[in-house]
Design a protein around this motif. Structure first.
Motif, PDB file in Angstrom:
ATOM      1  N   ARG A   1      11.202   0.585   9.174  1.00 39.40           N
ATOM      2  CA  ARG A   1       9.815   0.223   9.502  1.00 39.40           C
ATOM      3  C   ARG A   1       9.641   0.158  11.023  1.00 39.40           C
ATOM      4  O   ARG A   1       9.456  -0.923  11.614  1.00 39.40           O
ATOM      5  CB  ARG A   1       9.400  -1.096   8.852  1.00 39.40           C
ATOM      6  CG  ARG A   1       9.501  -1.031   7.327  1.00 39.40           C
ATOM      7  CD  ARG A   1       8.521  -1.946   6.651  1.00 39.40           C
ATOM      8  NE  ARG A   1       8.780  -2.004   5.219  1.00 39.40           N
ATOM      9  CZ  ARG A   1       7.868  -2.256   4.292  1.00 39.40           C
ATOM     10  NH1 ARG A   1       6.628  -2.494   4.636  1.00 39.40           N
ATOM     11  NH2 ARG A   1       8.194  -2.289   3.011  1.00 39.40           N
TER      12      ARG A   1
ATOM     13  N   GLU B   1       1.609 -10.674   8.583  1.00 41.89           N
ATOM     14  CA  GLU B   1       1.442  -9.568   7.641  1.00 41.89           C
ATOM     15  C   GLU B   1       0.366  -9.958   6.613  1.00 41.89           C
ATOM     16  O   GLU B   1       0.519 -10.950   5.889  1.00 41.89           O
ATOM     17  CB  GLU B   1       2.735  -9.237   6.895  1.00 41.89           C
ATOM     18  CG  GLU B   1       2.545  -8.024   5.984  1.00 41.89           C
ATOM     19  CD  GLU B   1       3.737  -7.714   5.095  1.00 41.89           C
ATOM     20  OE1 GLU B   1       4.201  -8.609   4.365  1.00 41.89           O
ATOM     21  OE2 GLU B   1       4.208  -6.555   5.134  1.00 41.89           O
TER      22      GLU B   1
ATOM     23  N   GLY C   1      -1.112  -9.036   3.219  1.00 42.74           N
ATOM     24  CA  GLY C   1      -0.692  -8.280   2.037  1.00 42.74           C
ATOM     25  C   GLY C   1       0.824  -8.270   1.995  1.00 42.74           C
ATOM     26  O   GLY C   1       1.475  -7.485   2.688  1.00 42.74           O
TER      27      GLY C   1
ATOM     28  N   ASP D   1      -1.298 -13.612   1.103  1.00 48.15           N
ATOM     29  CA  ASP D   1      -1.395 -12.851  -0.150  1.00 48.15           C
ATOM     30  C   ASP D   1      -2.016 -13.730  -1.232  1.00 48.15           C
ATOM     31  O   ASP D   1      -1.880 -14.950  -1.192  1.00 48.15           O
ATOM     32  CB  ASP D   1      -0.011 -12.378  -0.625  1.00 48.15           C
ATOM     33  CG  ASP D   1      -0.113 -11.160  -1.518  1.00 48.15           C
ATOM     34  OD1 ASP D   1       0.208 -10.053  -1.054  1.00 48.15           O
ATOM     35  OD2 ASP D   1      -0.549 -11.307  -2.684  1.00 48.15           O
TER      36      ASP D   1
ATOM     37  N   ASP E   1      -2.119  -4.640   5.397  1.00 47.91           N
ATOM     38  CA  ASP E   1      -1.704  -3.842   4.234  1.00 47.91           C
ATOM     39  C   ASP E   1      -2.360  -4.427   2.984  1.00 47.91           C
ATOM     40  O   ASP E   1      -1.683  -4.808   2.029  1.00 47.91           O
ATOM     41  CB  ASP E   1      -0.171  -3.867   4.129  1.00 47.91           C
ATOM     42  CG  ASP E   1       0.342  -2.899   3.075  1.00 47.91           C
ATOM     43  OD1 ASP E   1      -0.460  -2.141   2.515  1.00 47.91           O
ATOM     44  OD2 ASP E   1       1.564  -2.915   2.809  1.00 47.91           O
TER      45      ASP E   1
ATOM     46  N   SER F   1     -11.132  -6.542   1.461  1.00 46.90           N
ATOM     47  CA  SER F   1     -10.072  -7.451   1.921  1.00 46.90           C
ATOM     48  C   SER F   1      -9.856  -7.303   3.428  1.00 46.90           C
ATOM     49  O   SER F   1      -9.584  -8.278   4.125  1.00 46.90           O
ATOM     50  CB  SER F   1      -8.765  -7.163   1.178  1.00 46.90           C
ATOM     51  OG  SER F   1      -8.948  -7.335  -0.195  1.00 46.90           O
TER      52      SER F   1
HETATM   53  C1  LIG Z   1       0.310  -2.898  -0.969  1.00 41.19           C
HETATM   54  S1  LIG Z   1       0.534  -4.589  -1.210  1.00 41.19           S
HETATM   55  C2  LIG Z   1       1.396  -5.130   0.223  1.00 41.19           C
HETATM   56  C3  LIG Z   1       2.773  -4.540   0.364  1.00 41.19           C
HETATM   57  C4  LIG Z   1       3.622  -5.180   1.431  1.00 41.19           C
HETATM   58  N1  LIG Z   1       2.962  -5.203   2.722  1.00 41.19           N
HETATM   59  C5  LIG Z   1       4.939  -4.457   1.590  1.00 41.19           C
HETATM   60  O1  LIG Z   1       5.171  -3.863   2.656  1.00 41.19           O
HETATM   61  O2  LIG Z   1       5.754  -4.471   0.675  1.00 41.19           O
HETATM   62  C6  LIG Z   1      -1.087  -5.228  -0.975  1.00 41.19           C
HETATM   63  C7  LIG Z   1      -1.163  -6.743  -1.162  1.00 41.19           C
HETATM   64  O3  LIG Z   1      -2.402  -7.200  -0.601  1.00 41.19           O
HETATM   65  C8  LIG Z   1      -2.802  -8.364  -1.304  1.00 41.19           C
HETATM   66  N2  LIG Z   1      -4.242  -8.533  -1.150  1.00 41.19           N
HETATM   67  C9  LIG Z   1      -5.220  -7.577  -1.208  1.00 41.19           C
HETATM   68  N3  LIG Z   1      -6.425  -8.123  -1.045  1.00 41.19           N
HETATM   69  C10 LIG Z   1      -6.228  -9.455  -0.838  1.00 41.19           C
HETATM   70  C11 LIG Z   1      -7.098 -10.541  -0.577  1.00 41.19           C
HETATM   71  N4  LIG Z   1      -8.427 -10.383  -0.514  1.00 41.19           N
HETATM   72  N5  LIG Z   1      -6.557 -11.777  -0.415  1.00 41.19           N
HETATM   73  C12 LIG Z   1      -5.207 -11.944  -0.474  1.00 41.19           C
HETATM   74  N6  LIG Z   1      -4.332 -10.948  -0.712  1.00 41.19           N
HETATM   75  C13 LIG Z   1      -4.844  -9.705  -0.894  1.00 41.19           C
HETATM   76  C14 LIG Z   1      -2.409  -8.082  -2.740  1.00 41.19           C
HETATM   77  O4  LIG Z   1      -2.162  -9.270  -3.434  1.00 41.19           O
HETATM   78  C15 LIG Z   1      -1.161  -7.208  -2.613  1.00 41.19           C
HETATM   79  O5  LIG Z   1      -0.004  -7.927  -2.863  1.00 41.19           O
END
Ligand SMILES: C[S@@+](CC[C@H](N)C(=O)[O-])C[C@H]1O[C@@H](n2cnc3c(N)ncnc32)[C@H](O)[C@@H]1O
Length: 297
Positions: free
Chosen positions: A52, A78, A80, A111, A179, A185
């Motif tokens: 990364r 971070e 997400g 998250d 992310d 979001s």
């Molecule tokens: C693609 S995943 C993140 C992957 C992580 N960054 C990784 O590298 O492994 C996206 C995450 O964003 C979170 N998410 C999306 N919208 C959100 C919101 N409005 N509030 C809190 N979490 C959110 C979701 O719960 C999800 O777990």
């Protein structure tokens, strides 16, 4: 070695290796072998040899900037987290960066804790992401990151303003990775970028994860949220620096196009007059005068 083979067994890693890394000049990849074997952490960051590399670049350069400004702590976030691969990577990199810069790094993740919320409309790219995608093994992850990072659970919208009390001018935000996949979001995340100027480094690095797939565009998703933010905030700008890739040794990696700069134009540093330094003097190789370093003969 096992780790390298395991990574290469993933389709994404082959894509990165063949389409991004091996399309770079041979001599640079050859030099990278020596850096991999004998190089310092800083050199490995320069040669994209850290897992990364976007995190490695953002965290290291934020720490460097903080040091130059006489600070001893920064905050990185971070948005997400899902199963925590990104957050744990940030923890590992931050430990190395602290070792070489002396800067203490506070790490936060945001998250829901239960995966993706409901998409609101086409701008959230429901063709890509679904409610409940990316759930989290909360207990397992918490056990691993205990004392190293803090995850704030729940909808970002509900938690962002409360987060203000976790940061101060003494530990400003220097790197943020977004992310969260959705436009809606990302809009919630961008409320953070309206916080008091001194809660950021004057130039804060922002990594946008969800802008590289074919349906991503500036009328949807993260890019739309960023465009709207820039239009609304006269003294704040999140943009791609058009010369960033020219500053990298390896330029074909996707992340190089996903690393954005957050310019905090109302940060006091951006208006400080540097009256205490000597005036800059430009050389002229065509003229002879005292102090002129460049001369044709
Ligand atoms: C693609 S995943 C993140 C992957 C992580 N960054 C990784 O590298 O492994 C996206 C995450 O964003 C979170 N998410 C999306 N919208 C959100 C919101 N409005 N509030 C809190 N979490 C959110 C979701 O719960 C999800 O777990």
């Amino acid at each position: 070695m096992g780790f390298v083979l395991k990574r290469l067994s993933q389709k994404n890693s082959w894509n990165k290796l063949f389409k991004q890394r091996l399309t770079e000049p041979f001599h640079l990849n050859f030099m990278a072998i020596f850096v991999l074997l004998f190089g310092s952490f800083r050199k490995k960051v320069a040669y994209d040899l850290v897992v990364r590399p976007q995190h490695a670049f953002g965290i290291l350069h934020a720490a460097d900037q903080a040091k130059l400004r006489g600070l001893s702590e920064i905050t990185i976030i971070e948005f997400g987290v899902a199963n925590g691969a990104g957050l744990m990577n940030m923890i590992a990199i931050a430990e190395k960066v602290t070792k070489i810069t002396g800067i203490k790094i506070h790490i936060y993740g945001f998250d829901t804790g239960t995966g993706m919320p409901e998409p609101k409309d086409y701008r959230d790219h429901p063709e890509y992401y679904n409610t409940g995608d990316f759930p989290m093994n909360k207990d397992l992850l918490e056990e691993k990151i205990k004392g190293k990072a803090t995850i704030i659970y729940g909808p970002i919208k509900a938690n962002i303003s409360k987060f203000l009390s976790s940061i101060s001018e003494a530990n400003p935000i220097g790197f943020v990775t977004i992310d969260v996949d959705y436009y809606s979001s990302t809009k919630d995340v961008l409320e953070l970028f309206k916080f008091e100027a001194t809660l950021f480094l004057p130039l804060t690095f922002v990594y946008l994860d969800d802008i590289f797939m074919p349906h991503h565009n500036s009328k949807c998703g993260e890019l739309l949220a960023i465009e709207e933010f820039n239009a609304e905030e006269a003294m704040r700008e999140i943009s791609y620096h058009r010369f960033f890739e020219n500053q990298r040794i390896f330029r074909n990696a996707n992340w190089v196009k996903q690393l954005y700069y957050f310019h905090v134009l109302d940060h006091p540093y951006r208006s400080e007059l540097k009256r205490d330094r000597k005036a800059y003097v430009l050389d002229n190789p065509y003229l002879k005068f005292e102090g002129n370093k460049k001369q044709f003969n």
